[in-house]
Write an enzyme that holds these catalytic residues in place. Structure first.
Site, PDB file in Angstrom:
ATOM      1  N   THR A   1      -3.779 -12.769  11.530  1.00 27.91           N
ATOM      2  CA  THR A   1      -4.348 -13.873  10.745  1.00 27.91           C
ATOM      3  C   THR A   1      -4.099 -15.203  11.461  1.00 27.91           C
ATOM      4  OG1 THR A   1      -4.014 -12.607   8.743  1.00 27.91           O
ATOM      5  CG2 THR A   1      -4.334 -14.961   8.462  1.00 27.91           C
ATOM      6  N   ASN A   2      -2.885 -15.370  11.979  1.00 31.84           N
ATOM      7  CA  ASN A   2      -2.578 -16.623  12.673  1.00 31.84           C
ATOM      8  C   ASN A   2      -3.480 -16.823  13.886  1.00 31.84           C
ATOM      9  OD1 ASN A   2      -0.555 -16.852  10.817  1.00 31.84           O
ATOM     10  ND2 ASN A   2       1.096 -16.282  12.216  1.00 31.84           N
TER      11      ASN A   2
ATOM     12  N   SER B   1       0.040  -4.179  12.124  1.00 31.32           N
ATOM     13  CA  SER B   1       0.567  -5.228  11.255  1.00 31.32           C
ATOM     14  C   SER B   1       1.786  -5.892  11.897  1.00 31.32           C
ATOM     15  CB  SER B   1       0.897  -4.677   9.876  1.00 31.32           C
ATOM     16  OG  SER B   1       1.532  -3.451  10.008  1.00 31.32           O
ATOM     17  N   ALA B   2       2.044  -7.113  11.435  1.00 26.54           N
ATOM     18  CA  ALA B   2       3.169  -7.931  11.919  1.00 26.54           C
ATOM     19  C   ALA B   2       3.002  -8.387  13.365  1.00 26.54           C
ATOM     20  CB  ALA B   2       4.500  -7.213  11.727  1.00 26.54           C
ATOM     21  N   CYS B   3       1.749  -8.530  13.818  1.00 28.48           N
ATOM     22  CA  CYS B   3       1.507  -9.033  15.171  1.00 28.48           C
ATOM     23  C   CYS B   3       0.764 -10.376  15.149  1.00 28.48           C
ATOM     24  CB  CYS B   3       0.725  -8.022  16.001  1.00 28.48           C
ATOM     25  SG  CYS B   3       1.708  -6.602  16.488  1.00 28.48           S
ATOM     26  N   GLY B   4       0.596 -10.978  13.982  1.00 22.17           N
ATOM     27  CA  GLY B   4       0.017 -12.320  13.913  1.00 22.17           C
ATOM     28  C   GLY B   4      -1.497 -12.364  13.980  1.00 22.17           C
TER      29      GLY B   4
ATOM     30  N   ASN C   1       6.438  -8.798   1.314  1.00 20.59           N
ATOM     31  CA  ASN C   1       4.989  -8.582   1.402  1.00 20.59           C
ATOM     32  C   ASN C   1       4.266  -9.393   0.312  1.00 20.59           C
ATOM     33  OD1 ASN C   1       2.626  -7.393   2.490  1.00 20.59           O
ATOM     34  ND2 ASN C   1       2.638  -5.810   0.907  1.00 20.59           N
ATOM     35  N   SER C   2       4.837 -10.559  -0.030  1.00 22.35           N
ATOM     36  CA  SER C   2       4.137 -11.408  -1.010  1.00 22.35           C
ATOM     37  C   SER C   2       2.871 -11.954  -0.343  1.00 22.35           C
ATOM     38  CB  SER C   2       5.047 -12.533  -1.489  1.00 22.35           C
ATOM     39  OG  SER C   2       5.559 -13.259  -0.395  1.00 22.35           O
ATOM     40  N   ARG C   3       1.881 -12.256  -1.165  1.00 26.98           N
ATOM     41  CA  ARG C   3       0.542 -12.529  -0.623  1.00 26.98           C
ATOM     42  C   ARG C   3      -0.111 -13.721  -1.287  1.00 26.98           C
ATOM     43  NH1 ARG C   3      -1.777  -8.595   3.234  1.00 26.98           N
ATOM     44  NH2 ARG C   3      -0.120  -7.084   3.441  1.00 26.98           N
TER      45      ARG C   3
ATOM     46  N   ASN D   1      -1.391 -18.814  22.572  1.00 26.11           N
ATOM     47  CA  ASN D   1      -2.164 -17.602  22.903  1.00 26.11           C
ATOM     48  C   ASN D   1      -3.586 -17.935  23.336  1.00 26.11           C
ATOM     49  OD1 ASN D   1       0.056 -16.073  22.289  1.00 26.11           O
ATOM     50  ND2 ASN D   1      -0.582 -15.654  20.184  1.00 26.11           N
TER      51      ASN D   1
ATOM     52  N   ARG E   1       0.850  -1.191   0.000  1.00 31.52           N
ATOM     53  CA  ARG E   1       0.000   0.000   0.000  1.00 31.52           C
ATOM     54  C   ARG E   1       0.886   1.242   0.000  1.00 31.52           C
ATOM     55  NH1 ARG E   1      -1.945   0.774   4.394  1.00 31.52           N
ATOM     56  NH2 ARG E   1      -1.346  -1.049   5.570  1.00 31.52           N
TER      57      ARG E   1
ATOM     58  N   ASP F   1      -9.404  -9.724   9.183  1.00 33.53           N
ATOM     59  CA  ASP F   1      -8.922  -8.363   8.923  1.00 33.53           C
ATOM     60  C   ASP F   1      -9.929  -7.258   9.244  1.00 33.53           C
ATOM     61  OD1 ASP F   1      -6.761  -6.745   8.041  1.00 33.53           O
ATOM     62  OD2 ASP F   1      -7.716  -6.447   6.097  1.00 33.53           O
TER      63      ASP F   1
ATOM     64  N   LYS G   1      -9.596  -2.302   2.042  1.00 34.83           N
ATOM     65  CA  LYS G   1      -9.247  -1.183   2.924  1.00 34.83           C
ATOM     66  C   LYS G   1     -10.029   0.082   2.550  1.00 34.83           C
ATOM     67  CE  LYS G   1      -6.015  -3.566   4.971  1.00 34.83           C
ATOM     68  NZ  LYS G   1      -6.249  -4.105   6.318  1.00 34.83           N
TER      69      LYS G   1
ATOM     70  N   TYR H   1      -1.395  -3.304  -6.978  1.00 34.20           N
ATOM     71  CA  TYR H   1      -1.213  -4.025  -5.715  1.00 34.20           C
ATOM     72  C   TYR H   1      -2.533  -4.139  -4.945  1.00 34.20           C
ATOM     73  CZ  TYR H   1      -0.235  -5.157  -0.954  1.00 34.20           C
ATOM     74  OH  TYR H   1      -0.297  -5.762   0.271  1.00 34.20           O
TER      75      TYR H   1
ATOM     76  N   GLY I   1      -3.876  -4.121  -1.902  1.00 38.03           N
ATOM     77  CA  GLY I   1      -4.369  -3.160  -0.913  1.00 38.03           C
ATOM     78  C   GLY I   1      -4.766  -1.826  -1.540  1.00 38.03           C
TER      79      GLY I   1
ATOM     80  N   HIS J   1     -10.713  -2.452  11.968  1.00 41.50           N
ATOM     81  CA  HIS J   1      -9.625  -3.276  11.446  1.00 41.50           C
ATOM     82  C   HIS J   1      -9.373  -4.409  12.441  1.00 41.50           C
ATOM     83  CE1 HIS J   1      -5.171  -3.188   9.874  1.00 41.50           C
ATOM     84  NE2 HIS J   1      -5.872  -4.145   9.319  1.00 41.50           N
TER      85      HIS J   1
HETATM   86  C1  OXD Z   1      -2.842  -4.455   6.212  1.00 44.04           C
HETATM   87  C2  OXD Z   1      -3.358  -5.593   5.447  1.00 44.04           C
HETATM   88  O1  OXD Z   1      -1.897  -3.795   5.756  1.00 44.04           O
HETATM   89  O2  OXD Z   1      -4.287  -6.246   5.948  1.00 44.04           O
HETATM   90  O3  OXD Z   1      -3.373  -4.188   7.289  1.00 44.04           O
HETATM   91  O4  OXD Z   1      -2.857  -5.859   4.334  1.00 44.04           O
HETATM   92 MN    MN Z   2      -5.148  -5.341   7.645  1.00 46.07          MN
END
Ligand code: OXD
Ligand code: MN
Length: 596
Positions: free
Chosen positions: A257-258, A252-255, A377-379, A506, A73, A281, A210, A201, A203, A230
């Site tokens: 989706t997991n 972001s980067a806090c897991g 940031n591959s998806r 968790n 993004r 999300d 978004k 891209y 996003g 979000h």
């Molecule tokens: C973000 C995403 O950036 O979900 O939050 O891709």
């Molecule tokens: Mn998101």
């Protein structure tokens, strides 16, 4: 040019008007059929937009590569275009609607020459649900059409619903020349319109995500008294078979989706826990007639980050992406399957990297830095319904009841593993003060604290001071507001080693959260909120000393007083739009810390 499958004039007039600007060779309406999807896939393969993958091993799967400077993004090119600058607030880029339309019209002019313009009617949320909103995206990208068909409900049924509702978000996208110097992502909340040009891209171009579901929807939600957040939504099936739902916001980067797709650890699985994923999300939440908060996930797919996804971090996702998935910017293996850093299995040799170049493990660039095979940031875009954890309530028009709202951050020292807000207003303070420390994966100074209230900083379509006010007002409207919690999976010891194992473990904290919601356990009252008693966290099967758990739950009053200085600076940004109630929460916390 004006042979349209609907007589709904506001829609056909708009399609014709946009076509006059973009000058496509053809207009193709997306009907949501399998046959049309197949045809688009074939055309995409012929044009090189998609590379078919090994159909025995990955049926229905394709690979796409973006332009090299179009991989994430572009927040600096993303604008909120309200009549008054003040309404976009201090944390959004702003452009006047007049200038924004003028500038972007220049980029859209003739941008679709020689290409088809696809018209995608889409519904965010189950078609016809009182939660749902309809959009129509015009695009010249088949990749966008095929991804929208995974991420949203598209086609005929939506068009019929649109004719009944009469309202829709007008979304215009053109990849144009994919030129970063002619790229703009524009939101016109007052016109219910989104324009995105010059990017391919996800996003930036899957405008239901978004752009509509957060930026435009947050603006609508404020006016119509609901929440567009979000947040993930997950159901936790307790040993007695009862399912309770939580919504959670993490930067972001806090897991996120997991967590939404978690498989219970052995110790708790034996008790009979099971997780049901509603969304990873976005959460749209409304107050129902019972006075409590109910939520839907407006999307139907995951747009997940590939690197780091494996059978340990997210076994359900590994299952989900085995079919009907579009991969973007990952490694193509010689056997026609895909790979990314942190994937299961051997690192492939003889693959093709995300830029389409031959790639071998251990390759370095001219500065001696390792060359990644897959972009960081591959998806993948994949249907939620394919997840073994998919909730049976995904299509429920009234969504799921929310028992708890959980905020999280990535903090090495400050925030304890978990704590609970005293009540709603204090909970809003927890959300408004959410923050994370930068990791090596992010650009900027390592360890620097970045504030990201409710994880909405890049996604709130209006003044964030007014957004906090909205959260406070919604609390007053609810008879039974959810309890609010804060978690931090990332506390470290003196050597920088994580104290908490994270991932599936968790669930032990979510169990405590539900126990609190159901008044099953007491907690320790501290200046920052209610903290778990060590004895209330089920540690069965976990090799963690109670001393480590003590450390994870400890409160350092001095560090919190320091933190308050940063919070004050942040709150001041919002000037007179900042709610007085949150200043009172700030003062109250300061005085509790002083007398601690
Ligand atoms: C973000 C995403 O950036 O979900 O939050 O891709
Ligand atoms: Mn998101």
């Amino acid at each position: 040019m004006d042979k349209h499958p609907t007589k709904f004039k506001p829609l056909t007039d708009w399609v014709n008007k946009m076509a006059r600007i973009c000058q496509p060779a053809d207009i193709v309406w997306i009907d949501g059929s399998e046959a049309q999807k197949r045809q688009l896939e074939e055309e995409s393969v012929a044009s090189g937009e998609l590379i078919p993958l090994n159909q025995q091993k990955l049926p229905g799967c394709f690979l796409h590569r973006t332009s090299h400077d179009d991989v994430a993004r572009t927040e600096h090119l993303t604008y909120i275009c309200t009549g008054k600058k003040r309404d976009a607030g201090p944390t959004n880029n702003w452009m006047s609607p007049r200038l924004a339309y003028k500038k972007a019209t220049g980029f859209f002019k003739g941008a679709m020459k020689g290409r088809a313009m696809y018209v995608i009617p889409f519904s965010m949320g189950p078609v016809g649900s009182p939660f749902s909103k309809i959009g129509v995206e015009l695009t010249d990208s088949r990749y966008v059409v095929l991804n929208m068909a995974i991420m949203t409900r598209v086609g005929e049924a939506v068009l019929r619903q649109l004719e009944i509702n009469g309202e829709f978000t007008k979304c215009l996208h053109s990849k144009a020349d994919l030129d970063i110097n002619k790229r703009l992502i524009l939101h016109f909340p007052e016109d219910n319109t989104i324009w995105s040009v010059g990017s391919g891209y996800g996003g930036n171009v899957l405008l239901g995500k978004k752009c509509l579901s957060l930026r435009i929807a947050s603006f609508m939600a404020k006016k119509e008294n609901w929440f567009a957040e979000h947040m993930l939504i997950m159901g936790i099936e307790e040993p007695n078979g009862h399912v309770e739902y939580i919504a959670a916001a993490f930067p972001s980067a806090c897991g996120k989706t997991n967590l939404a797709m978690l498989v219970p650890p052995e110790g708790l699985k034996r008790k009979g826990y099971r997780i049901w994923t509603v969304g990873d999300d976005i959460a749209w939440m409304r107050i129902d007639s019972d006075g409590s908060l109910w939520a839907i996930n407006p999307e139907t797919g995951f747009f997940g980050v590939a690197p780091g996804t494996n059978s340990h971090t997210n076994p359900n996702m590994v299952e989900t992406v085995k079919k009907n998935t579009i991969y973007t910017n990952v490694v193509l293996k010689p056997d026609g399957t895909v790979w990314w850093e942190g994937a299961d299995g051997e690192v492939p040799s003889g693959g093709i990297d995300w830029m389409g170049r031959p790639w071998k493990p251990g390759m370095c660039d001219s500065h001696g830095k390792p060359v990644l095979g897959a972009h960081a940031n591959s998806r993948f875009t994949t249907p939620i319904a394919q997840s073994p954890s998919a909730s049976f309530r995904l299509e429920q028009h009234h969504g799921v009841p929310i028992s708890a709202i959980v905020f999280g951050g990535r903090r090495q020292h400050l925030a304890p593993l978990a704590y609970e807000a005293f009540e709603w207003q204090h909970g809003v303070f927890l959300g408004a003060t959410m923050a994370s420390e930068r990791t090596a994966a992010q650009f900027g100074v390592l360890g620097e604290v970045r504030r990201d209230p409710m994880a909405m900083l890049p996604f709130c379509g209006y003044h964030m001071g007014d957004y906090f006010r909205h959260w406070l007002d919604m609390g007053k409207r609810m008879v039974k507001p959810p309890k609010v919690f804060h978690v931090n999976w990332f506390r470290t010891d003196e050597n920088g080693k994580f104290l908490w194992p994270g991932f599936r473990e968790n669930l032990r904290i979510l169990e405590w959260i539900l126990d609190r919601c159901n008044n099953k356990v007491e907690a320790v009252t501290t200046p920052i909120g209610y903290v778990p008693r060590v004895s209330d966290i089920d540690m069965t099967g976990l090799n963690l000393s109670s001393a480590a758990l003590d450390k994870l739950l400890a409160i350092d009053a001095k560090a919190w007083k320091e933190e308050l200085k940063g919070i004050k600076r942040f709150f001041k940004l919002f000037k007179k739009n900042f709610p007085e109630e949150l200043w009172r929460e700030y003062e109250a916390l300061l005085s509790r810390l002083k007398s601690h």
